[in-house]
Design a protein around this motif. Structure first.
Motif, short mmCIF file in Angstrom:
data_model
loop_
_atom_site.label_atom_id
_atom_site.label_comp_id
_atom_site.label_asym_id
_atom_site.label_seq_id
_atom_site.Cartn_x
_atom_site.Cartn_y
_atom_site.Cartn_z
N GLN A 24 0.82 -1.21 0.00
CA GLN A 24 0.00 0.00 0.00
C GLN A 24 0.85 1.26 0.00
O GLN A 24 0.44 2.29 -0.52
N LEU A 25 2.06 1.16 0.58
CA LEU A 25 2.95 2.33 0.64
C LEU A 25 3.95 2.35 -0.51
O LEU A 25 4.73 3.29 -0.64
N ASP A 26 3.94 1.29 -1.31
CA ASP A 26 4.87 1.14 -2.43
C ASP A 26 6.33 1.16 -1.96
O ASP A 26 7.18 1.88 -2.49
N VAL A 27 6.57 0.36 -0.90
CA VAL A 27 7.93 0.16 -0.38
C VAL A 27 8.14 -1.35 -0.22
O VAL A 27 7.21 -2.14 -0.38
N SER A 28 9.34 -1.74 0.14
CA SER A 28 9.61 -3.17 0.35
C SER A 28 9.14 -3.61 1.73
O SER A 28 9.00 -2.80 2.65
N ARG A 29 8.90 -4.93 1.86
CA ARG A 29 8.51 -5.47 3.16
C ARG A 29 9.63 -5.28 4.16
O ARG A 29 9.41 -5.05 5.34
N GLN A 30 10.88 -5.32 3.68
CA GLN A 30 12.03 -5.13 4.56
C GLN A 30 12.04 -3.71 5.15
O GLN A 30 12.44 -3.52 6.30
N SER A 31 11.59 -2.75 4.38
CA SER A 31 11.51 -1.38 4.90
C SER A 31 10.54 -1.30 6.07
O SER A 31 10.84 -0.72 7.11
N VAL A 32 9.37 -1.90 5.91
CA VAL A 32 8.38 -1.91 6.98
C VAL A 32 8.95 -2.61 8.20
O VAL A 32 8.81 -2.14 9.34
N SER A 33 9.63 -3.73 7.98
CA SER A 33 10.24 -4.48 9.08
C SER A 33 11.27 -3.62 9.81
O SER A 33 11.30 -3.58 11.05
N LYS A 34 12.11 -2.92 9.07
CA LYS A 34 13.12 -2.06 9.69
C LYS A 34 12.48 -0.91 10.47
O LYS A 34 12.98 -0.53 11.53
N TRP A 35 11.37 -0.36 9.97
CA TRP A 35 10.68 0.71 10.70
C TRP A 35 10.16 0.17 12.03
O TRP A 35 10.29 0.81 13.07
N GLU A 36 9.56 -1.02 11.98
CA GLU A 36 8.98 -1.59 13.19
C GLU A 36 10.05 -2.05 14.18
O GLU A 36 9.79 -2.09 15.39
N LEU A 37 11.22 -2.40 13.70
CA LEU A 37 12.32 -2.79 14.59
C LEU A 37 13.16 -1.59 15.03
O LEU A 37 14.15 -1.75 15.74
N ASN A 38 12.77 -0.41 14.58
CA ASN A 38 13.48 0.84 14.90
C ASN A 38 14.91 0.85 14.36
O ASN A 38 15.80 1.46 14.96
N GLU A 39 15.10 0.18 13.23
CA GLU A 39 16.40 0.17 12.58
C GLU A 39 16.52 1.29 11.56
O GLU A 39 17.63 1.64 11.15
N SER A 40 15.39 1.82 11.12
CA SER A 40 15.36 2.97 10.22
C SER A 40 14.07 3.73 10.44
O SER A 40 13.16 3.24 11.12
N ILE A 41 14.00 4.91 9.84
CA ILE A 41 12.84 5.78 10.00
C ILE A 41 12.25 6.05 8.62
O ILE A 41 12.99 6.34 7.67
N PRO A 42 10.93 5.97 8.49
CA PRO A 42 10.33 6.26 7.18
C PRO A 42 10.50 7.72 6.79
O PRO A 42 10.60 8.59 7.66
N ASP A 43 10.58 7.97 5.49
CA ASP A 43 10.70 9.36 5.04
C ASP A 43 9.36 10.07 5.20
O ASP A 43 8.33 9.45 5.50
N ILE A 44 9.35 11.36 4.99
CA ILE A 44 8.17 12.18 5.26
C ILE A 44 6.98 11.78 4.40
O ILE A 44 5.83 11.80 4.86
N GLN A 45 7.22 11.39 3.14
CA GLN A 45 6.11 10.98 2.28
C GLN A 45 5.42 9.74 2.83
O GLN A 45 4.19 9.63 2.79
N ASN A 46 6.21 8.81 3.37
CA ASN A 46 5.62 7.60 3.94
C ASN A 46 4.92 7.89 5.27
O ASN A 46 3.91 7.26 5.58
N ILE A 47 5.44 8.84 6.04
CA ILE A 47 4.76 9.24 7.29
C ILE A 47 3.38 9.80 6.95
O ILE A 47 2.38 9.43 7.56
N VAL A 48 3.33 10.68 5.95
CA VAL A 48 2.04 11.27 5.54
C VAL A 48 1.11 10.18 5.01
O VAL A 48 -0.08 10.14 5.35
N ALA A 49 1.64 9.28 4.19
CA ALA A 49 0.81 8.21 3.64
C ALA A 49 0.27 7.31 4.75
O ALA A 49 -0.91 6.92 4.72
N MET A 50 1.09 7.00 5.75
CA MET A 50 0.62 6.15 6.86
C MET A 50 -0.41 6.88 7.72
O MET A 50 -1.36 6.27 8.21
#
Length: 110
Positions: A24-50
């Motif tokens: 739905q966000l047009d990103v990889s599953r690994q990106s979502v996993s990293k966000w949830e594990l606090n290994e990375s932070i989504p960019d502003i476009q993804n924050i707005v989309a979420m």
């Protein structure tokens, strides 16, 4: 609650897998996993989309201490009400004393 915890909670509340959210966000599953594990932070476009997807504000997603800020706001509101009441009572007392003083001067004149 931190961003990664909020994302995990919101995703699970909606019954979405990491893969479904990623699509739905047009990103990889690994990106979502990293966000949830606090290994990375989504960019502003993804924050707005979420925020739109989950029907929450970007402030809710980004601010860690939303509950604390609301408690502080409530405390400020109470202080404003109490101080306004004190000022009002002071004005009523001042008017009453002034009126009493004016009446007592009139009585002494006659």
């Amino acid at each position: 609650m931190k961003l990664n915890e909020k994302l995990l909670q919101l995703r699970k509340e909606r019954g979405l897998s990491q893969q479904q959210l990623a699509e739905q966000l047009d990103v990889s599953r690994q990106s979502v996993s990293k966000w949830e594990l606090n290994e990375s932070i989504p960019d502003i476009q993804n924050i707005v989309a979420m925020s739109e997807l989950f029907h929450v504000s970007t402030d809710y997603l980004l601010k860690d201490e939303m509950e604390k800020n609301q408690a502080d706001d409530n405390r400020i509101d109470i202080i404003l009400v109490v101080s306004t009441l004190i000022i009002f009572l002071g004005l009523v007392l001042a008017y009453t004393l002034w009126n009493y003083y004016q009446n007592s001067i009139c009585l002494y004149r006659y």
